[in-house]
Design a protein around this motif. Structure first.
Motif, mmCIF file in Angstrom:
data_model
loop_
_atom_site.group_PDB
_atom_site.id
_atom_site.type_symbol
_atom_site.label_atom_id
_atom_site.label_comp_id
_atom_site.label_asym_id
_atom_site.label_seq_id
_atom_site.Cartn_x
_atom_site.Cartn_y
_atom_site.Cartn_z
ATOM 1 N N PHE A 289 0.843 -1.193 0.000
ATOM 2 C CA PHE A 289 0.000 0.000 0.000
ATOM 3 C C PHE A 289 0.878 1.244 0.000
ATOM 4 O O PHE A 289 1.948 1.240 0.592
ATOM 5 N N LYS A 290 0.357 2.296 -0.627
ATOM 6 C CA LYS A 290 1.136 3.535 -0.644
ATOM 7 C C LYS A 290 0.902 4.240 0.700
ATOM 8 O O LYS A 290 -0.176 4.752 0.965
ATOM 9 N N VAL A 291 1.934 4.213 1.534
ATOM 10 C CA VAL A 291 1.816 4.755 2.885
ATOM 11 C C VAL A 291 2.516 6.104 2.946
ATOM 12 O O VAL A 291 3.531 6.317 2.274
ATOM 13 N N ASP A 292 1.952 7.045 3.718
ATOM 14 C CA ASP A 292 2.551 8.375 3.811
ATOM 15 C C ASP A 292 3.354 8.564 5.092
ATOM 16 O O ASP A 292 4.351 9.272 5.116
ATOM 17 N N TYR A 293 2.862 7.946 6.197
ATOM 18 C CA TYR A 293 3.529 8.130 7.500
ATOM 19 C C TYR A 293 3.753 6.812 8.192
ATOM 20 O O TYR A 293 2.959 5.884 8.037
ATOM 21 N N LEU A 294 4.811 6.764 8.962
ATOM 22 C CA LEU A 294 4.990 5.651 9.898
ATOM 23 C C LEU A 294 4.814 6.214 11.294
ATOM 24 O O LEU A 294 5.328 7.295 11.602
ATOM 25 N N LYS A 295 4.065 5.478 12.120
ATOM 26 C CA LYS A 295 3.980 5.900 13.523
ATOM 27 C C LYS A 295 4.807 4.910 14.325
ATOM 28 O O LYS A 295 4.464 3.720 14.413
ATOM 29 N N ILE B 23 13.833 4.721 11.911
ATOM 30 C CA ILE B 23 13.870 6.125 11.471
ATOM 31 C C ILE B 23 14.605 6.228 10.137
ATOM 32 O O ILE B 23 14.150 6.897 9.201
ATOM 33 N N GLU B 24 15.695 5.478 10.057
ATOM 34 C CA GLU B 24 16.481 5.510 8.820
ATOM 35 C C GLU B 24 15.671 4.956 7.643
ATOM 36 O O GLU B 24 15.674 5.514 6.543
ATOM 37 N N LEU C 299 12.652 5.661 2.554
ATOM 38 C CA LEU C 299 11.433 5.431 1.778
ATOM 39 C C LEU C 299 10.690 6.745 1.514
ATOM 40 O O LEU C 299 9.650 6.750 0.870
ATOM 41 N N GLY C 300 11.224 7.832 2.056
ATOM 42 C CA GLY C 300 10.598 9.138 1.850
ATOM 43 C C GLY C 300 9.282 9.280 2.586
ATOM 44 O O GLY C 300 8.372 9.970 2.144
ATOM 45 N N LEU C 301 9.142 8.586 3.743
ATOM 46 C CA LEU C 301 7.893 8.655 4.506
ATOM 47 C C LEU C 301 8.031 9.641 5.655
ATOM 48 O O LEU C 301 9.102 9.783 6.229
ATOM 49 N N GLY C 302 6.910 10.293 6.007
ATOM 50 C CA GLY C 302 6.885 11.124 7.201
ATOM 51 C C GLY C 302 6.924 10.206 8.405
ATOM 52 O O GLY C 302 6.584 9.028 8.317
#
Ligand code: C2E
Ligand code: CA
Ligand code: CA
Length: 528
Positions: A429-435, A458-459, A464-467
């Motif tokens: 899935f195209k994900v924007d953020y990781l929590k 974090i790295e 992956l260019g995710l927030g």
């Protein structure tokens, strides 16, 4: 516990199911026992008919022996043969009378001496055996007649029907047995009847003699299996009843538990008792509020405020989480929309979503309805997905996520790193953020390995260019470390605890430089 409130039982499949479940062990047990009883009866029936055949064979052997012994005398004058005839009657237990015949006429009898009676070979099955319903000496009393001949001379020996009845009645008193000789038969009531004998209702069996032309039929009445069940298996029957009752009660207990919980959630939903709490998410740089996560609370009339971990797992399990989330989104939009001016542009509102909500496209409508409450680009809706229930990458879910992105809705992977499919989700899935889960944040300052895991997450998100959002930030050390590592957003008790809408709005309004509300004075919801 809020989920144990009792509701009146309704008459439906839920009422019937415990009876059905209770009946299963009973029914299965009865089928097995019945099969066993039928097998036993079949074997008993076969054994019995063979025993009767053996007994009648034995009687006929007596008759046959007497006849064979007398056969040389057939044709001799009666006076010469009479003594021998009587000797055979006396010497053989089963022989009632012996007779000589010649030219189809009986001319000498052990009982009467000289006599004249016709003898028809056709009356005898195979020319050898005749089951009579009586004769001139004992009318109405059955007897079996054996005929041996050599040319047109021969011997007739008889046995009393009582000997046959002894076999039919005593060998297996509970079975119904018939002796058939040619076109006639006799049952244990001792009446000779013509036509085929009746077929037994249970375990019908037949056995034919290999020496003489007769057969024996046996079996049991229709009520026999039930009688055997009552007589031979009372303990097993009792055990099955107990098992059935236990299974039925267990099922009823489970259903009551489930249905009372389900009904209670349903009632709470209708009463609008699920309310949004807001926990701010801050920018790591200036700690300003960039958004908030909406956390569900149950405002229970008796239990007070209920934590989500006490009811969300059940709501997810029962499938009720979808309407509950829909109601929460609506409640959130209605609470915030009148004060949208307090929110800075692109204010993130994060909603927790479960896999069930991603099975069809209805989530699109829910998000559209939510966003329509606000001026364009005022809020940025983010959906937080967890791995508690797996989201499958079906064509529908892929289309759903595409359309959500087109609508400007963002996807965040919640509790990242705690499940087994976090990386799979990232791929599919195209994900924007990781929590980052709070368990990793809690590792800050701990051992080197834990810290290493956190750094790797974090790295990874950077590559992956995710927030990235770190949750559960409770102290300055954690805050400073995360900010230093380039984490974009932070959430935790250090900044604010989850709070009701009124408190959240008051806090928003109190921020320096907050926008003025269009109305004069504090609005109703913020007065709390
Ligand atoms: P979550 O999505 O991981 O939410 C974060 C949880 O961490 C919240 O617990 C929040 O109150 C708590 N938390 C925030 N900052 C800190 C901190 O600094 N220290 C500690 N120890 N905890 C902190 P909460 O509100 O009890 O929610 C628990 C879980 O229930 C949530 O975990 C989420 O998985 C679920 N949940 C809550 N609301 C919803 C909802 O509307 N829908 C769904 N599907 N699940 C929800
Ligand atoms: Ca969450
Ligand atoms: Ca979490």
């Amino acid at each position: 516990m809020p989920l144990t409130v009792k509701r009146p039982a309704r008459c439906s499949w839920r009422t019937l199911l415990p009876w059905a479940v209770g009946a299963i062990p009973l029914a299965c047990g009865l089928v097995v026992i019945n099969w066993q009883i039928e097998r036993e009866l079949r074997m008993a029936s076969q054994t019995t008919t063979q025993q009767v055949v053996g007994y009648v064979d034995h009687i006929l052997d007596n008759l046959g022996n007497a006849a064979q012994a007398l056969l040389p005398l057939a044709g001799s004058p009666c006076a010469d043969a009479q003594f021998a005839l009587r000797k055979e009657v006396t010497g053989n237990a089963f022989v009632r009378s012996t007779n000589l015949f010649q030219h189809n006429a009986l001319y000498c009898s052990s009982l009467f001496g000289e006599i004249e009676e016709p003898v028809k070979a056709n009356d005898y099955t195979d020319g050898r055996l005749w089951l009579m319903d009586g004769n001139s000496v004992t009318p109405g009393h059955p007897l079996l007649v054996y005929r041996a001949h050599e040319g047109d001379r021969g011997v007739i020996s008889t046995v009393d029907g009582d000997h046959l009845l002894t076999a039919l009645r005593l060998i297996a008193p509970e079975a119904s047995l018939q002796l058939q000789v040619g076109p006639v038969w006799m049952g244990s009531e001792g009446v000779v009847q013509s036509g085929p004998p009746p077929t037994a209702a249970v375990a019908a069996s037949s056995a034919a003699s290999t020496h003489y032309p007769f057969s024996v039929h046996g079996g049991y009445s229709a009520g026999k299996p039930a009688a055997v069940l009552r007589e031979q298996y009372p303990e097993l029957l009792g055990l099955l009843l107990v098992l059935g009752v236990v299974a039925g009660l267990a099922c009823r207990w489970q259903l009551r538990r489930a249905s009372s919980s389900r009904a209670e959630l349903q009632r709470a939903l209708a009463a609008n008792e699920f309310v949004p709490y807001f926990q701010p998410v801050v920018r790591a740089g200036d700690c300003g509020w960039a958004g908030a996560e909406v956390l569900m609370r149950w405002n229970h009339p008796r239990e007070g405020l209920v934590r989500p971990d006490l009811f969300i797992p059940y709501a997810e399990h029962s499938g009720q989480i979808v309407p509950m989330t829909r109601a929460l989104m609506l409640h959130t939009a209605q609470s915030l929309a009148p004060y949208a001016a307090l929110l800075e542009d692109d204010f993130h509102i994060a909603i927790n979503i479960t896999a069930d909500h991603c099975r069809d496209l209805s989530l699109l409508d829910d998000c559209r309805t939510f966003l329509q409450h606000f001026p364009p680009s005022r809020v940025r809706l983010t959906l937080e997905l967890t791995e508690r229930k797996l989201i499958e990458a079906t064509p529908v879910t892929l289309e759903l996520f595409d359309k959500l992105h087109e609508m400007g809705v963002m996807i965040a992977l919640d509790d990242f790193g705690t499940g087994q499919s976090s990386l799979n989700y990232l791929r599919q899935f195209k994900v924007d953020y990781l929590k980052i889960d709070q368990s990793f944040v809690a590792m800050i300052g701990g051992d080197a390995l834990s810290q290493h895991i956190l750094d790797s997450i974090i790295e990874l998100s950077g590559k992956l260019g995710l927030g990235i959002v770190a949750e559960g930030v409770e102290n300055e050390t954690q805050r400073d470390y995360l900010a230093g590592q380039g984490v974009d957003f932070l959430q935790g008790y250090l900044f604010a605890r989850p709070m009701p809408a009124a408190e959240f709005l008051r806090a928003l309004a109190a921020r320096p430089g907050a926008a003025r509300l269009p109305q004069d004075g504090a609005p109703e919801i913020m007065r709390g």
